[in-house]
Design a protein around this motif. Structure first.
Motif, mmCIF file in Angstrom:
data_model
loop_
_atom_site.group_PDB
_atom_site.id
_atom_site.type_symbol
_atom_site.label_atom_id
_atom_site.label_comp_id
_atom_site.label_asym_id
_atom_site.label_seq_id
_atom_site.Cartn_x
_atom_site.Cartn_y
_atom_site.Cartn_z
ATOM 1 N N GLN A 80 4.258 13.630 8.989
ATOM 2 C CA GLN A 80 4.554 12.557 8.044
ATOM 3 C C GLN A 80 3.250 12.107 7.393
ATOM 4 O OE1 GLN A 80 6.430 9.062 9.748
ATOM 5 N NE2 GLN A 80 6.979 8.252 7.726
ATOM 6 N N THR A 81 3.221 12.113 6.058
ATOM 7 C CA THR A 81 2.015 11.707 5.333
ATOM 8 C C THR A 81 2.228 10.433 4.532
ATOM 9 O OG1 THR A 81 2.579 13.166 3.483
ATOM 10 C CG2 THR A 81 1.093 14.057 5.182
ATOM 11 N N VAL A 82 3.478 10.117 4.185
ATOM 12 C CA VAL A 82 3.803 8.847 3.537
ATOM 13 C C VAL A 82 4.674 8.094 4.528
ATOM 14 C CG1 VAL A 82 4.923 7.713 1.585
ATOM 15 C CG2 VAL A 82 3.665 9.860 1.233
ATOM 16 N N PHE A 83 4.231 6.889 4.885
ATOM 17 C CA PHE A 83 4.889 6.156 5.962
ATOM 18 C C PHE A 83 5.951 5.203 5.420
ATOM 19 C CE2 PHE A 83 1.091 8.006 7.588
ATOM 20 C CZ PHE A 83 1.550 8.598 8.754
ATOM 21 N N HIS A 84 6.908 5.818 4.741
ATOM 22 C CA HIS A 84 8.147 5.204 4.250
ATOM 23 C C HIS A 84 9.192 6.274 4.531
ATOM 24 C CE1 HIS A 84 10.235 2.651 0.984
ATOM 25 N NE2 HIS A 84 11.138 3.562 1.340
ATOM 26 N N GLU B 207 22.089 1.212 -5.553
ATOM 27 C CA GLU B 207 21.518 -0.064 -5.097
ATOM 28 C C GLU B 207 20.691 0.055 -3.813
ATOM 29 O OE1 GLU B 207 25.658 0.457 -3.550
ATOM 30 O OE2 GLU B 207 24.787 0.506 -5.564
ATOM 31 N N ASP B 208 20.922 1.089 -3.009
ATOM 32 C CA ASP B 208 20.257 1.208 -1.714
ATOM 33 C C ASP B 208 19.323 2.399 -1.561
ATOM 34 O OD1 ASP B 208 21.739 -1.004 -0.464
ATOM 35 O OD2 ASP B 208 23.473 0.322 -0.687
ATOM 36 N N VAL B 209 19.517 3.427 -2.381
ATOM 37 C CA VAL B 209 18.850 4.713 -2.182
ATOM 38 C C VAL B 209 18.234 5.203 -3.489
ATOM 39 C CG1 VAL B 209 19.281 7.141 -1.560
ATOM 40 C CG2 VAL B 209 20.417 5.309 -0.292
ATOM 41 N N TYR B 210 17.103 5.870 -3.353
ATOM 42 C CA TYR B 210 16.426 6.478 -4.499
ATOM 43 C C TYR B 210 16.049 7.905 -4.110
ATOM 44 C CZ TYR B 210 13.253 6.788 -8.520
ATOM 45 O OH TYR B 210 12.636 7.149 -9.692
ATOM 46 N N ASP C 151 0.813 -1.217 0.000
ATOM 47 C CA ASP C 151 0.000 0.000 0.000
ATOM 48 C C ASP C 151 0.849 1.272 0.000
ATOM 49 O OD1 ASP C 151 -2.326 -1.532 0.167
ATOM 50 O OD2 ASP C 151 -2.302 -1.513 2.357
ATOM 51 N N CYS C 152 2.156 1.137 0.129
ATOM 52 C CA CYS C 152 3.062 2.285 0.267
ATOM 53 C C CYS C 152 3.311 2.928 -1.097
ATOM 54 C CB CYS C 152 4.371 1.820 0.894
ATOM 55 S SG CYS C 152 5.635 3.102 0.962
ATOM 56 N N ILE C 153 2.985 4.211 -1.189
ATOM 57 C CA ILE C 153 3.153 4.928 -2.459
ATOM 58 C C ILE C 153 4.627 4.967 -2.892
ATOM 59 C CG2 ILE C 153 3.292 7.221 -1.394
ATOM 60 C CD1 ILE C 153 1.637 8.263 -3.772
ATOM 61 N N PHE C 154 5.549 5.079 -1.957
ATOM 62 C CA PHE C 154 6.969 5.114 -2.324
ATOM 63 C C PHE C 154 7.457 3.744 -2.780
ATOM 64 C CE2 PHE C 154 8.051 9.078 0.461
ATOM 65 C CZ PHE C 154 7.321 9.869 -0.399
ATOM 66 N N CYS C 155 6.941 2.672 -2.177
ATOM 67 C CA CYS C 155 7.287 1.332 -2.647
ATOM 68 C C CYS C 155 6.746 1.117 -4.067
ATOM 69 C CB CYS C 155 6.753 0.262 -1.695
ATOM 70 S SG CYS C 155 7.661 0.177 -0.125
ATOM 71 N N LEU D 218 13.100 14.322 -2.451
ATOM 72 C CA LEU D 218 12.941 13.326 -1.397
ATOM 73 C C LEU D 218 14.003 12.245 -1.583
ATOM 74 C CD1 LEU D 218 9.061 12.832 -1.453
ATOM 75 C CD2 LEU D 218 10.406 14.372 -0.019
ATOM 76 N N VAL D 219 14.621 11.831 -0.486
ATOM 77 C CA VAL D 219 15.626 10.771 -0.505
ATOM 78 C C VAL D 219 15.090 9.641 0.357
ATOM 79 C CG1 VAL D 219 18.034 10.169 -0.065
ATOM 80 C CG2 VAL D 219 17.435 12.526 -0.722
ATOM 81 N N ILE D 220 14.988 8.430 -0.225
ATOM 82 C CA ILE D 220 14.402 7.294 0.489
ATOM 83 C C ILE D 220 15.291 6.059 0.393
ATOM 84 C CG2 ILE D 220 12.061 8.140 0.064
ATOM 85 C CD1 ILE D 220 11.723 5.879 -2.026
ATOM 86 N N PRO D 221 15.190 5.179 1.400
ATOM 87 C CA PRO D 221 15.856 3.888 1.264
ATOM 88 C C PRO D 221 15.013 3.003 0.347
ATOM 89 C CG PRO D 221 14.650 3.956 3.328
ATOM 90 C CD PRO D 221 14.516 5.318 2.698
ATOM 91 N N LYS D 222 15.670 2.102 -0.370
ATOM 92 C CA LYS D 222 14.923 1.193 -1.241
ATOM 93 C C LYS D 222 14.185 0.129 -0.435
ATOM 94 C CE LYS D 222 17.051 1.741 -5.694
ATOM 95 N NZ LYS D 222 17.762 1.073 -6.797
#
Length: 139
Positions: A95-99, A25-28, A5-9, A42-46
């Motif tokens: 926080q609105t996206v829980f990633h 390989e680890d970050v997007y 359900d995660c929009i970032f995933c 936005l910087v996120i872990p994969k």
């Protein structure tokens, strides 16, 4: 919230589009669709982790280690007067996206960029793909 359900995933899986700024390989890293200011990234872990409380040290190390490279690309591309680096944890903190995600928010003029601890959407003002292409040239 499950990972499905995660929009970032969904962005990472290619189910939803994004304006990519950086990837390894680890970050997007990609442009925030709301663009509080030009270049808001936005910087996120994969790997999915909900917030800083649930993030293991290795994941945090990988994500935070990429921040200077991306911030410097934004600085070189748009020459903002400053930059806010922000990370919200939990609904109460905004926080609105829980990633887990870190905001890089370039600052140009006092509050003229919409950043006054209020999220003002400027998504009609910028072509996100064009901005992301400009930033990627400097990474």
């Amino acid at each position: 919230m499950s990972m499905s359900d995660c929009i970032f995933c969904k962005i990472l899986d290619g189910e939803l589009p994004s304006a990519k700024v950086y990837e390894d390989e680890d970050v997007y890293a990609f442009l925030d669709i709301s663009q509080v200011s030009k270049g808001h990234t936005l910087v996120i872990p994969k790997n999915h982790t909900e917030n800083i409380y649930e993030t293991d040290e290795e994941t945090a190390q990988k994500v935070f280690a990429r921040i200077p490279k991306i911030a410097n690309a934004l600085q070189k591309t748009y020459e903002p007067k400053g930059m806010n680096i922000l990370q919200n944890n939990g609904e109460f903190a905004g926080q609105t996206v829980f990633h887990l995600h870190i905001h890089l928010i370039p600052r140009y003029d006092n509050n003229e960029d919409g950043f006054d601890l209020k999220w003002v959407t400027h998504n009609d003002a910028y072509d996100l793909q064009e901005l992301s292409n400009e930033i990627r040239k400097n990474i």
